[in-house]
Design a protein around this motif. Structure first.
Motif, mmCIF file in Angstrom:
data_model
loop_
_atom_site.group_PDB
_atom_site.id
_atom_site.type_symbol
_atom_site.label_atom_id
_atom_site.label_comp_id
_atom_site.label_asym_id
_atom_site.label_seq_id
_atom_site.Cartn_x
_atom_site.Cartn_y
_atom_site.Cartn_z
ATOM 1 N N TYR A 153 0.630 -1.432 0.112
ATOM 2 C CA TYR A 153 -0.286 -0.037 -0.143
ATOM 3 C C TYR A 153 0.760 1.132 0.220
ATOM 4 C CZ TYR A 153 1.187 0.016 5.130
ATOM 5 O OH TYR A 153 1.549 0.043 6.108
ATOM 6 N N ALA A 176 -10.566 0.395 -1.262
ATOM 7 C CA ALA A 176 -10.227 0.119 -2.162
ATOM 8 C C ALA A 176 -11.343 1.028 -2.944
ATOM 9 C CB ALA A 176 -10.671 -0.955 -3.718
ATOM 10 N N LEU A 187 -6.896 -0.310 -6.436
ATOM 11 C CA LEU A 187 -6.187 -2.004 -6.141
ATOM 12 C C LEU A 187 -5.894 -1.655 -7.512
ATOM 13 C CD1 LEU A 187 -5.924 -4.253 -4.404
ATOM 14 C CD2 LEU A 187 -8.380 -4.935 -4.178
#
Length: 409
Positions: A153, A176, A187
């Motif tokens: 991330y 997301a 994502l």
């Protein structure tokens, strides 16, 4: 780093067809029990730095065993055809490095040495690592190191959104969606139409309780519905059906994805880029459960040749997976060492590797359920994912079609 499996693996039918031919002979490999002073070896580590490292490790281990090794390296997609042909002709290299889901196809021919019977010690290894080198209850391949998948991330994007890294599927959906903005998807993952896509889907499939012997189960449908929902609401680009894991990394590095599912081999690549990132285990359906990631990496195996030649090849293999070589290989490739103690030490030294180390005990062998039939089922599952994400079929329809590839029990 190379570590997703090659496109469209050699069909299991070919390996099964070779079984009779190989079993009718006393054993394959390496020129028979002749001159044991020079052994042969085959691998697909043609890229650097893996190429040079493999050469140096083989030479050092051969010297220690008092032999020489003639090494050949092939492109990945040429390795299995060569090995399966060699098994049928009793002409396998003495040592071979095989992607672990391909091992059963070679082991099924009867041409490989059972390693525990040959005296290779296994006590220090993760049980899951040994399972990845096992076929029909017998250990034929052993890994210097393994890899797996986790959630990467962008720390800046999550901080700006006031989000913590997601731990469950529901948190993943929500994060997301919230992180999707303009040209940035929340994502990214690979849903490409071969093993690389299946490999990425399997943690979601297995973590929800699905099994490869019943790919159209309600649990499997629910896992594929999760991916379908993420694409349909725009949290994941529909281009995911064309993306390799390298492409996914490029989306992440370019700021076009706030999170990605990817492998440990991306760590050194990301460290060279201008991106601040974190890594956590993959989200699971319910909090408090462990992700069931597929075990990645290669295994060393030895061809049956009998006598001193076989014994020397086993000796070289044991050297290749000793602590020093295992540690060096793990550091070079961003792999997890196959031995529990070494892996624990790595997690303490390198926090970025900790989520991957954490996933190894619950990681699963892709071939444990299906053996040499895995490639055909994997291919059908990849096709099902593609059909659903492209909007051509429902999860129920696509997985029902994929179930036809599963051999009757």
């Amino acid at each position: 780093m190379t570590r997703p499996a090659p496109p469209r693996p050699v069909p299991a039918l070919l390996a099964a067809g070779l079984l009779t031919a190989a079993a009718a002979c006393s054993g394959g490999g390496g020129g028979g029990d002749g001159d044991a002073s020079t052994l042969s070896s085959l691998d697909y580590n043609i890229a650097e730095p893996q190429n040079t490292a493999t050469e140096e490790m083989l030479e050092a281990c051969a010297d220690e065993a008092g032999v020489a090794v003639e090494r050949e390296e092939l492109p990945r997609d040429q390795l299995m055809p060569r090995l399966l042909q060699g098994a049928s002709q009793q002409d396998l290299p003495d040592l071979m490095l095989i992607d672990n889901p391909d091992l059963p196809q070679v082991a099924a021919t009867g041409a490989l040495v059972p390693l525990e019977e040959a005296g290779v010690p296994t006590d220090a290894f993760f049980p899951s690592v040994l399972e990845a080198g096992t076929h029909d209850g017998t250990l034929y391949g052993i890994a210097t190191g393994v890899n797996g998948l986790a959630l990467f991330y962008d720390t800046e994007k999550l901080d700006e959104a006031g989000l913590e890294p997601p731990e469950t599927w529901e948190e993943l959906r929500s994060a997301a969606e919230e992180l999707t903005d303009g040209d940035t998807n929340g994502l990214a993952f690979s849903a490409i139409g071969h093993e690389e896509g299946t490999w990425t889907f399997e943690p979601f499939f297995w973590s929800n309780g699905a099994e490869l012997t019943q790919v159209d189960s309600p649990e499997a449908v629910e896992a594929l519905e999760l991916w379908q929902d993420l694409v349909e609401d725009g949290s994941v680009s529909q281009s995911t059906v064309n993306w390799s894991q390298a492409d996914v990394k490029d989306q992440f590095v370019g700021g076009r994805a706030a999170m990605m599912v990817n492998g440990s081999w991306q760590l050194p690549v990301l460290d060279e880029e201008d991106v601040e990132y974190g890594v956590v285990p993959l989200p699971v359906p319910e909090a408090g459960t462990d992700p069931a990631t597929p075990m990645g990496g290669e295994v060393w195996a030895v061809a049956r040749s009998g006598g001193e030649r076989e014994a020397k090849a086993v000796e070289v293999l044991q050297c290749l997976v000793d602590d020093d070589n295992m540690t060096e290989w793990a550091e070079l490739n961003a792999y997890v060492p196959g031995k529990e103690g070494l892996a624990g030490a790595l997690a303490e030294e390198d926090p970025g590797m900790a989520p991957f180390v954490e996933s190894v005990p619950s990681a699963r062998s892709r071939t444990a359920e299906l053996g040499a039939d895995y490639p055909s089922v994997s291919s059908a599952l990849a096709d099902a994912v593609q059909a659903v994400l492209a909007g051509d079929a429902t999860p129920e329809e696509a997985l029902s079609q994929a179930q036809e590839s599963v051999p009757a029990s």
